[in-house]
Design a protein around this motif. Structure first.
Motif, PDB file in Angstrom:
ATOM      1  N   UNK A 175     -10.013   1.868   2.283  1.00  0.00           N
ATOM      2  CA  UNK A 175      -9.792   3.318   2.301  1.00  0.00           C
ATOM      3  C   UNK A 175     -10.511   3.999   1.127  1.00  0.00           C
ATOM      4  N   UNK A 176     -11.121   3.193   0.254  1.00  0.00           N
ATOM      5  CA  UNK A 176     -11.793   3.725  -0.929  1.00  0.00           C
ATOM      6  C   UNK A 176     -13.273   3.373  -0.918  1.00  0.00           C
ATOM      7  N   UNK A 190      -6.041   8.435  -2.726  1.00  0.00           N
ATOM      8  CA  UNK A 190      -4.886   7.621  -2.323  1.00  0.00           C
ATOM      9  C   UNK A 190      -3.871   8.396  -1.485  1.00  0.00           C
ATOM     10  N   UNK A 191      -4.121   9.682  -1.275  1.00  0.00           N
ATOM     11  CA  UNK A 191      -3.186  10.488  -0.488  1.00  0.00           C
ATOM     12  C   UNK A 191      -3.080  10.026   0.954  1.00  0.00           C
ATOM     13  N   UNK A 192      -4.073   9.282   1.414  1.00  0.00           N
ATOM     14  CA  UNK A 192      -4.059   8.778   2.788  1.00  0.00           C
ATOM     15  C   UNK A 192      -2.990   7.703   2.977  1.00  0.00           C
ATOM     16  N   UNK A 193      -2.532   7.094   1.887  1.00  0.00           N
ATOM     17  CA  UNK A 193      -1.615   5.952   1.981  1.00  0.00           C
ATOM     18  C   UNK A 193      -0.168   6.412   2.202  1.00  0.00           C
ATOM     19  N   UNK A 222      -2.653   1.001  -9.251  1.00  0.00           N
ATOM     20  CA  UNK A 222      -2.896   2.208  -8.469  1.00  0.00           C
ATOM     21  C   UNK A 222      -2.900   3.435  -9.371  1.00  0.00           C
ATOM     22  N   UNK A 223      -3.924   4.241  -9.259  1.00  0.00           N
ATOM     23  CA  UNK A 223      -3.925   5.581  -9.825  1.00  0.00           C
ATOM     24  C   UNK A 223      -3.284   6.474  -8.769  1.00  0.00           C
ATOM     25  N   UNK A 224      -1.975   6.537  -8.790  1.00  0.00           N
ATOM     26  CA  UNK A 224      -1.215   7.117  -7.674  1.00  0.00           C
ATOM     27  C   UNK A 224      -1.545   8.579  -7.429  1.00  0.00           C
ATOM     28  N   UNK A 225      -1.955   9.286  -8.470  1.00  0.00           N
ATOM     29  CA  UNK A 225      -2.249  10.703  -8.322  1.00  0.00           C
ATOM     30  C   UNK A 225      -3.658  11.009  -7.875  1.00  0.00           C
ATOM     31  N   UNK A 226      -4.480   9.980  -7.706  1.00  0.00           N
ATOM     32  CA  UNK A 226      -5.864  10.225  -7.295  1.00  0.00           C
ATOM     33  C   UNK A 226      -5.888  10.735  -5.851  1.00  0.00           C
ATOM     34  N   UNK A 266       0.819  -1.218   0.000  1.00  0.00           N
ATOM     35  CA  UNK A 266       0.000   0.000   0.000  1.00  0.00           C
ATOM     36  C   UNK A 266       0.854   1.270   0.000  1.00  0.00           C
ATOM     37  N   UNK A 267       2.166   1.101   0.024  1.00  0.00           N
ATOM     38  CA  UNK A 267       3.079   2.239  -0.121  1.00  0.00           C
ATOM     39  C   UNK A 267       3.281   2.656  -1.576  1.00  0.00           C
ATOM     40  N   UNK A 268       2.781   1.876  -2.514  1.00  0.00           N
ATOM     41  CA  UNK A 268       3.091   2.126  -3.927  1.00  0.00           C
ATOM     42  C   UNK A 268       2.754   3.550  -4.374  1.00  0.00           C
ATOM     43  N   UNK A 269       1.574   4.104  -4.073  1.00  0.00           N
ATOM     44  CA  UNK A 269       1.332   5.496  -4.485  1.00  0.00           C
ATOM     45  C   UNK A 269       2.351   6.470  -3.908  1.00  0.00           C
TER      46      UNK A 269
END
Length: 240
Positions: free
Chosen positions: A148-149, A126-129, A119-123, A64-67
């Protein structure tokens, strides 16, 4: 479809387990030799990451660190270590849809949804991750259920991109084969579906051509009195 144009290599993160490094080696080899576009493949090695939390595997939570690792930009793929890639990863990234914060194959085994995540990393969702969030079991409780989604931000990928050996009905068109009950390297799972594919990939990933073919025409080669090519590190054998 995603508006993003992939001018940069496709970022792929793979869970790493030192107890079965062979799985990572075979998977990354199977990915890059079938990809029509450049890829970057990064192992999630827990001691090098800013969390210590783990579960059944060292990468249970680090996925879950990927973003965060991707700078909260672009799309990136996470894979468990016990996969085999039989298709072009560019095909998978072509399915990225910016309406979603993450995309998974929503098979019947929900606990396996997080084994392969686009992962759509910029969404913004996903900032919570962040490392602090993932390390905290009180806040990050059931991330493998994508908790979380909201459901509408989790897209569905075709089943052939996460074929669960031993759970899903057999198929001959799997693109990502998931040996979730154990890779065919183990005696207990050696006869599983797609086991021959994994064993052939393992053999290919660990072979090399002979020294003469690879180095015989290089500056590092010399010749013996009878014309045989040898390495210069054996000067007593080389004709000067």
């Amino acid at each position: 479809m995603s508006a993003q144009t992939y001018a940069q290599p496709l970022p792929i993160y793979i869970g790493f387990d030192h107890r079965q490094a062979v799985s990572y080696n075979v998977l990354q080899f199977s990915i890059f030799r079938r990809s029509s576009k450049p890829v970057t493949i990064a192992p999630l090695v827990l001691p090098s990451l800013p969390i210590t939390r783990q579960g059944l595997t060292p990468f249970t939570y680090s996925r879950f660190l990927v973003p965060w690792l991707n700078g909260f930009q672009g799309w990136a793929l996470f894979l468990d270590t016990d996969y085999l890639c039989l298709a072009d990863m560019a095909e998978l990234f072509a399915l990225c849809d910016d309406r979603y914060a993450a995309m998974v194959s929503k098979n019947e085994k929900r606990f396996e949804w997080a084994s392969m995540i686009l992962f759509n990393c910029g969404h913004p969702a996903n900032r919570v991750l962040t490392p602090d969030y993932i390390e905290d079991p009180q806040r990050c409780r059931f991330p493998h259920t994508m908790d979380w989604l909201p459901n509408e931000l989790v897209g569905d990928l075709p089943r052939e991109w996460n074929h669960l050996v031993g759970y899903d009905p057999p198929r001959n068109d799997a693109k990502l084969v998931h040996y979730t009950q154990g890779m065919p390297v183990f005696e207990e799972t050696s006869g599983s579906e797609y086991s021959d594919h994994w064993k052939l990939e393992h053999q290919a990933a660990n072979q090399t051509r002979g020294w003469v073919e690879l180095m015989g025409h290089s500056v590092h080669a010399g010749a013996t009195a009878d014309g045989r090519k040898v390495a210069k590190l054996h000067p007593q054998s080389v004709v000067r």
